[in-house]
Design an enzyme around this catalytic site. Sequence first.
Site, short mmCIF file in Angstrom:
data_model
loop_
_atom_site.label_atom_id
_atom_site.label_comp_id
_atom_site.label_asym_id
_atom_site.label_seq_id
_atom_site.Cartn_x
_atom_site.Cartn_y
_atom_site.Cartn_z
N GLN A 1 0.88 -1.35 0.01
CA GLN A 1 0.05 -0.23 -0.02
C GLN A 1 0.82 1.17 0.05
OE1 GLN A 1 -2.56 -0.12 3.31
NE2 GLN A 1 -1.12 -0.61 4.96
N VAL A 2 2.00 1.37 0.73
CA VAL A 2 2.86 2.44 0.62
C VAL A 2 3.60 2.43 -0.56
CG1 VAL A 2 4.84 3.63 1.81
CG2 VAL A 2 3.04 2.55 3.27
N ASP B 1 13.32 -10.76 -2.55
CA ASP B 1 12.66 -11.28 -1.28
C ASP B 1 14.04 -11.02 -0.13
OD1 ASP B 1 11.94 -12.95 0.84
OD2 ASP B 1 12.11 -14.82 -0.14
N ALA C 1 8.43 -4.82 4.37
CA ALA C 1 8.57 -5.35 5.76
C ALA C 1 7.78 -6.75 5.72
CB ALA C 1 8.13 -4.24 6.69
N ASP D 1 5.20 2.41 14.98
CA ASP D 1 4.88 3.00 16.32
C ASP D 1 4.88 2.00 17.35
OD1 ASP D 1 2.56 2.00 14.97
OD2 ASP D 1 1.13 2.42 16.78
N TYR E 1 7.02 -8.53 16.30
CA TYR E 1 7.31 -7.38 15.13
C TYR E 1 7.79 -6.21 15.62
CZ TYR E 1 5.35 -3.85 12.17
OH TYR E 1 5.29 -2.72 11.35
#
Length: 297
Positions: free
Chosen positions: A11-12, A45, A69, A111, A134
């Site tokens: 999406q980014v 990858d 990520a 965050d 994560y």
Amino acid sequence: MRLLLLGGDGQVGHELRRSLAPLGELTVTTLSGRLIDGSACETLDLAQADAIEPLLRRVRPDRVVNATAYTAVDRAESERELAFAVNAQAPARLAELCAADGIALIHYSTDYVFDGNGTRPYLESDPTGPLSVYGESKLAGEEAIRASGAAHLILRTAWVYATHGHNFMRTMLRLGAERDELRVVADQHGSPTPAWLLADAAAAALRQGIVEPGVRHIVAGGQTSWYGFAEAIFEEALLRGLIERRPQVLPITTADYPTPARRPNYSVLDTSRLQAEYGLSIPQWRDALRTTLDATA
């Protein structure tokens, strides 16, 4: 300027393809070697860190933007090795190679490096304390990049959504069309941030040049809960004809919706430093949502 974008199908990454294209020659990678439209691109990858150097030697970029990520937050609790391979070891190798060749690097973080016990927006200098595998893996990646000596900008963000990919906004619109009632967590607070804002911030930094290496925060202005975000999504989507009816949203607590990974209860980030350094104008989260839904409509 020769630019290399890692992860052009997320999406980014999708928004970065738009924002970076005017800056120069852009090469894009995906895991499959294909973009969303089916066209071919470079294959990478990040779980295979040894593949990074041959790619850099072949493309010879001046700047690298890493939008890849491991983001399966709950699955990371049982896939620690893979999460660290992609989020820590690969960025470490990437940054090492960038430092050796004088390549500037922009990297995205999260965050989730904070414990969520804060009571005011987090500064870049605030102590970290991730609650999940994560978060630990992303923090390890940050630390490796900082230690590499590469010219870098690490953009910490939160609550990212977009008009494509897997994210909270799209999930709410899908579930809202299927159900009359939804239960959404109301005791976690943050700043919903559109992917296009992250892409535009990276492009601004590349256009101007990295002012000072380090971590910077980038989220939309203001704050809300997941419950508040859901209510806003349905209200704005209904106004634009994106949904036929507005489902009832019931607030619940984090304890009512247990997950394998712990999330920070408070993850609002202070963006004043990034705004000052690059002259950015950061929209309020509700305005950013309206802009995003206008594009969808």
